[in-house]
Design an enzyme around this catalytic site. Structure first.
Site, mmCIF file in Angstrom:
data_model
loop_
_atom_site.group_PDB
_atom_site.id
_atom_site.type_symbol
_atom_site.label_atom_id
_atom_site.label_comp_id
_atom_site.label_asym_id
_atom_site.label_seq_id
_atom_site.Cartn_x
_atom_site.Cartn_y
_atom_site.Cartn_z
ATOM 1 N N ASP A 152 89.616 8.721 47.512
ATOM 2 C CA ASP A 152 90.273 8.811 48.813
ATOM 3 C C ASP A 152 90.203 7.516 49.613
ATOM 4 O O ASP A 152 90.168 7.530 50.845
ATOM 5 C CB ASP A 152 89.685 9.970 49.655
ATOM 6 N N GLU A 153 90.194 6.400 48.911
ATOM 7 C CA GLU A 153 90.103 5.100 49.592
ATOM 8 C C GLU A 153 91.444 4.686 50.192
ATOM 9 O O GLU A 153 91.507 3.734 50.973
ATOM 10 C CB GLU A 153 89.650 4.015 48.594
ATOM 11 N N LYS A 186 94.290 4.706 47.861
ATOM 12 C CA LYS A 186 94.982 4.138 46.686
ATOM 13 C C LYS A 186 96.476 4.438 46.726
ATOM 14 O O LYS A 186 97.304 3.595 46.400
ATOM 15 C CB LYS A 186 94.385 4.708 45.378
ATOM 16 N N GLY A 187 96.816 5.681 47.138
ATOM 17 C CA GLY A 187 98.219 6.096 47.175
ATOM 18 C C GLY A 187 99.028 5.186 48.078
ATOM 19 O O GLY A 187 100.076 4.657 47.694
ATOM 20 N N LYS A 188 98.504 4.979 49.281
ATOM 21 C CA LYS A 188 99.214 4.132 50.243
ATOM 22 C C LYS A 188 99.423 2.717 49.684
ATOM 23 O O LYS A 188 100.490 2.123 49.840
ATOM 24 C CB LYS A 188 98.403 4.104 51.547
ATOM 25 N N GLY A 246 94.523 13.436 45.082
ATOM 26 C CA GLY A 246 95.447 13.697 46.188
ATOM 27 C C GLY A 246 95.754 12.344 46.802
ATOM 28 O O GLY A 246 94.902 11.772 47.473
ATOM 29 N N HIS A 247 96.933 11.812 46.507
ATOM 30 C CA HIS A 247 97.305 10.475 46.978
ATOM 31 C C HIS A 247 98.384 10.617 48.050
ATOM 32 O O HIS A 247 99.492 11.074 47.767
ATOM 33 C CB HIS A 247 97.796 9.612 45.805
ATOM 34 N N GLN A 262 90.582 8.993 41.729
ATOM 35 C CA GLN A 262 89.164 9.064 42.086
ATOM 36 C C GLN A 262 88.619 7.656 42.396
ATOM 37 O O GLN A 262 89.384 6.799 42.776
ATOM 38 C CB GLN A 262 88.340 9.744 40.980
ATOM 39 N N THR A 265 93.527 17.325 48.592
ATOM 40 C CA THR A 265 93.754 18.353 47.578
ATOM 41 C C THR A 265 93.184 19.693 48.003
ATOM 42 O O THR A 265 93.813 20.731 47.836
ATOM 43 C CB THR A 265 93.137 17.903 46.228
ATOM 44 N N THR A 266 91.979 19.677 48.593
ATOM 45 C CA THR A 266 91.318 20.949 48.892
ATOM 46 C C THR A 266 91.187 21.224 50.391
ATOM 47 O O THR A 266 90.812 22.330 50.777
ATOM 48 C CB THR A 266 89.890 20.955 48.295
ATOM 49 N N ARG A 309 85.496 15.709 54.642
ATOM 50 C CA ARG A 309 84.807 14.660 53.870
ATOM 51 C C ARG A 309 83.537 14.251 54.611
ATOM 52 O O ARG A 309 83.524 14.191 55.839
ATOM 53 C CB ARG A 309 85.719 13.442 53.708
HETATM 54 P P1 GDP Z 1 93.748 8.200 47.845
HETATM 55 O O1 GDP Z 1 93.288 9.438 47.155
HETATM 56 O O2 GDP Z 1 92.873 7.027 47.522
HETATM 57 O O3 GDP Z 1 95.199 7.903 47.628
HETATM 58 O O4 GDP Z 1 93.553 8.471 49.409
HETATM 59 P P2 GDP Z 1 93.962 9.819 50.214
HETATM 60 O O5 GDP Z 1 95.428 9.901 50.324
HETATM 61 O O6 GDP Z 1 93.249 10.990 49.634
HETATM 62 O O7 GDP Z 1 93.246 9.558 51.596
HETATM 63 C C1 GDP Z 1 93.555 8.452 52.385
HETATM 64 C C2 GDP Z 1 94.090 8.955 53.747
HETATM 65 O O8 GDP Z 1 94.094 7.894 54.666
HETATM 66 C C3 GDP Z 1 95.497 9.464 53.684
HETATM 67 O O9 GDP Z 1 95.673 10.472 54.639
HETATM 68 C C4 GDP Z 1 96.327 8.226 54.071
HETATM 69 O O10 GDP Z 1 97.575 8.559 54.654
HETATM 70 C C5 GDP Z 1 95.434 7.596 55.081
HETATM 71 N N1 GDP Z 1 95.477 6.132 55.155
HETATM 72 C C6 GDP Z 1 95.575 5.229 54.149
HETATM 73 N N2 GDP Z 1 95.463 3.980 54.628
HETATM 74 C C7 GDP Z 1 95.284 4.091 55.968
HETATM 75 C C8 GDP Z 1 95.075 3.156 57.029
HETATM 76 O O11 GDP Z 1 94.988 1.946 56.820
HETATM 77 N N3 GDP Z 1 94.919 3.674 58.280
HETATM 78 C C9 GDP Z 1 94.973 5.007 58.534
HETATM 79 N N4 GDP Z 1 94.803 5.405 59.779
HETATM 80 N N5 GDP Z 1 95.159 5.906 57.564
HETATM 81 C C10 GDP Z 1 95.306 5.452 56.299
HETATM 82 P P1 IMO Z 2 91.599 10.832 44.601
HETATM 83 O O1 IMO Z 2 92.400 10.312 43.435
HETATM 84 C C1 IMO Z 2 87.827 12.363 46.115
HETATM 85 C C2 IMO Z 2 85.481 14.867 43.380
HETATM 86 C C3 IMO Z 2 85.301 16.325 43.754
HETATM 87 C C4 IMO Z 2 83.928 16.575 43.150
HETATM 88 C C5 IMO Z 2 83.967 15.769 41.855
HETATM 89 C C6 IMO Z 2 84.331 16.566 40.621
HETATM 90 O O2 IMO Z 2 92.407 11.538 45.620
HETATM 91 O O3 IMO Z 2 90.747 9.743 45.165
HETATM 92 P P2 IMO Z 2 86.643 17.550 39.699
HETATM 93 O O4 IMO Z 2 87.576 18.546 40.308
HETATM 94 O O5 IMO Z 2 87.244 16.236 39.405
HETATM 95 O O6 IMO Z 2 85.881 18.118 38.524
HETATM 96 O O7 IMO Z 2 85.514 17.323 40.849
HETATM 97 O O8 IMO Z 2 84.928 14.748 42.063
HETATM 98 N N1 IMO Z 2 86.893 14.393 43.312
HETATM 99 C C7 IMO Z 2 87.460 13.615 44.237
HETATM 100 N N2 IMO Z 2 86.988 13.166 45.419
HETATM 101 N N3 IMO Z 2 89.047 11.993 45.685
HETATM 102 C C8 IMO Z 2 89.512 12.426 44.493
HETATM 103 O O9 IMO Z 2 90.668 11.967 43.953
HETATM 104 C C9 IMO Z 2 88.738 13.313 43.721
HETATM 105 N N4 IMO Z 2 88.897 13.934 42.533
HETATM 106 C C10 IMO Z 2 87.757 14.583 42.284
HETATM 107 O O10 IMO Z 2 85.311 16.499 45.140
HETATM 108 O O11 IMO Z 2 82.940 16.029 43.975
HETATM 109 MG MG MG Z 3 92.738 11.401 47.630
#
Ligand code: GDP
Ligand code: IMO
Ligand code: MG
Length: 414
Positions: free
Chosen positions: A12-13, A15-17, A39-40, A221, A295-296, A300
């Site tokens: 959730d860093e 990556k999608g963005k 969940g991107h 991840q 995703t869920t 966090r």
């Molecule tokens: P991923 O799994 O690494 O793609 O990240 P997620 O989508 O799960 O979580 C990142 C969240 O932060 C999402 O809701 C994005 O829309 C949001 N996001 C990404 N970059 C930024 C940013 O620079 N600023 C803000 N405010 N939100 C961001």
């Molecule tokens: P993105 O790509 C954050 C975490 C789960 C759990 C562990 C194992 O959006 O960054 P799993 O269902 O994979 O067997 O769960 O990994 N987890 C994530 N946490 N971002 C994710 O994906 C994750 N995918 C799995 O919360 O701790």
């Molecule tokens: Mg994510």
């Protein structure tokens, strides 16, 4: 040039963005590991998209998305996602390819994941059946997308699998048995709908390389969730580090010329497991950063940036350059803290992660809203100092800074 994009924390860093932002310069976006646990999130022109399985680069109209062999594939999620995109007037069926080597996430995998999470084996998974599917892959009993196209043999393999799983479900977990005919019919329907999109991913990607196309590899991840190097057993069941991109779609390591690490300006984790800089009292980062799983929906866990964690992850990935995301969320925080080491450990080590006590350096925060800023020089001095401090303690170069969820909210630093 081909580029890997990977997470350097616990997922959730952002990556999608970042993949969406960079994808305009690429022809293919390849997911190479994981499945619908990801969940991107991408925000473009006022619309919010959440991708679980489909590579998010496809929002750029010339990009072909490839779901590589290293992924585990849930057809239900895939078709739902295709439909969701259609509601945004995006029909990408001709721009999505799925490897015939992907292992199928079957209903019994999801059921087993849920049952285990609700009994003793608690990891805090996403309950998407990820672990149970990879178990079958490595146990050499799994079903693959390619198996769907020989109906008779698929029927028999499914029968054997369900009979084994029913033993487990009834004898160990005291749950109801599953019937194979219903699952068989459902998967034959999936096969029919999938057939035009199924490829030998390695061949497909190599043909693209030969045609001088540029490929972005979209990690899911983060490094600390890697099955080998992460905070085991609180990890996911795939290799989340950059080396995985090579085996996850059948290309040589030398064919991925660079890797970019994505790092949040603070740290979050969802699910159980050690997290040295966790601030259990935090509500500010969670509320401001909307830190709830894509995703869920789970909240966090949040805390300050941990330079040793990022240094550890960067090494595993061969990363020298990073993107700092969600920097805008730190505006208004009076004192910024960065963990620069531990009182009881020189470096981050997952074996002792639960016992590490961070040492923090403090910096004055910045009050200004930085989300409209587009150059590094225009940032408040305190913000620049924070970025420099991250560079100093991680030994990495911050190449981009993301200051908002929208596609264009990016500062190119170098
Ligand atoms: P991923 O799994 O690494 O793609 O990240 P997620 O989508 O799960 O979580 C990142 C969240 O932060 C999402 O809701 C994005 O829309 C949001 N996001 C990404 N970059 C930024 C940013 O620079 N600023 C803000 N405010 N939100 C961001
Ligand atoms: P993105 O790509 C954050 C975490 C789960 C759990 C562990 C194992 O959006 O960054 P799993 O269902 O994979 O067997 O769960 O990994 N987890 C994530 N946490 N971002 C994710 O994906 C994750 N995918 C799995 O919360 O701790
Ligand atoms: Mg994510």
């Amino acid at each position: 040039m081909n580029l890997g994009v990977v997470g350097l924390q616990w997922g959730d860093e952002g990556k999608g963005k970042i993949v969406d932002y960079l994808a305009k310069d690429f022809d293919l976006d390849v997911r190479f590991q994981g499945g619908s646990n990801a969940g991107h999130t991408v925000h473009v022109e006022g619309k919010k998209y959440i991708f679980h399985l489909i590579p998010c680069g496809v929002l750029n109209k010339k990009v072909v998305g490839v779901i590589g062999a290293g992924c585990v594939f849930d057809p239900e999620v895939f078709f739902n996602e295709l439909n969701d995109l259609k509601t945004y007037d995006l029909d990408i069926r001709h721009r999505i390819k799925v490897s015939k080597f992907c292992h199928l996430i079957m209903p019994y995998h999801i059921l087993l994941d849920k049952i285990r999470e609700e009994s003793k084996q608690v990891i805090g998974t996403t309950k998407r059946g990820i672990g149970a599917t990879y178990e079958d892959k490595y146990g050499r009993v799994g079903l693959r997308i390619g198996d769907l196209f020989d109906a008779e043999s698929f029927k028999e393999k499914l029968r054997v699998n369900i009979s084994r799983k029913n033993h487990l479900l009834m004898d160990i977990y005291h749950a109801e048995p599953l019937s194979d005919s219903e699952i068989y019919d459902k998967f034959m329907d999936f096969a029919d709908r999938l057939k035009d999109m199924v490829v030998d991913d390695s061949r497909y990607v190599h043909e693209a390389i030969d045609a001088k196309k540029a490929i972005i590899f979209e990690g899911a991840q983060g490094a600390l969730l890697d099955i080998t190097y992460g905070t085991y057993p609180y990890v996911t069941s795939s290799h989340t580090i950059s080396g995985s991109a090579s085996i996850g779609c059948g290309v040589g390591p030398h064919q991925i010329q660079d890797v970019l690490g994505v790092v949040k300006a603070y740290t979050t984790r969802v699910g159980l497991g050690p997290f040295p800089t966790e601030d259990k009292e935090d509500t500010v980062l969670r509320d401001k950063g909307q830190e709830y799983g894509a995703t869920t929906g789970r909240p966090r866990r949040c805390g300050p940036f941990d330079a040793s964690v990022v240094k550890y992850s960067a090494r595993l990935n061969g990363v020298k350059k990073i993107v700092l995301t969600k920097f805008d969320i730190l505006s208004g925080v009076e004192t910024l803290r960065i963990a620069v080491g531990y009182t009881n450990g020189k470096d981050f080590d997952p074996f002792i992660a639960q016992d590490l006590t961070p040492v923090y350096e403090e910096l004055p925060g910045f009050k200004e809203d930085i989300s409209a800023i587009r150059t590094f020089d225009a940032l408040p001095d305190e913000a620049k100092d924070y970025v420099r401090m991250i560079e100093r303690y991680t030994g990495l170069v911050v190449q981009y800074i993301s200051i908002g969820p929208d596609r264009d909210a990016v500062i190119v630093k170098k």
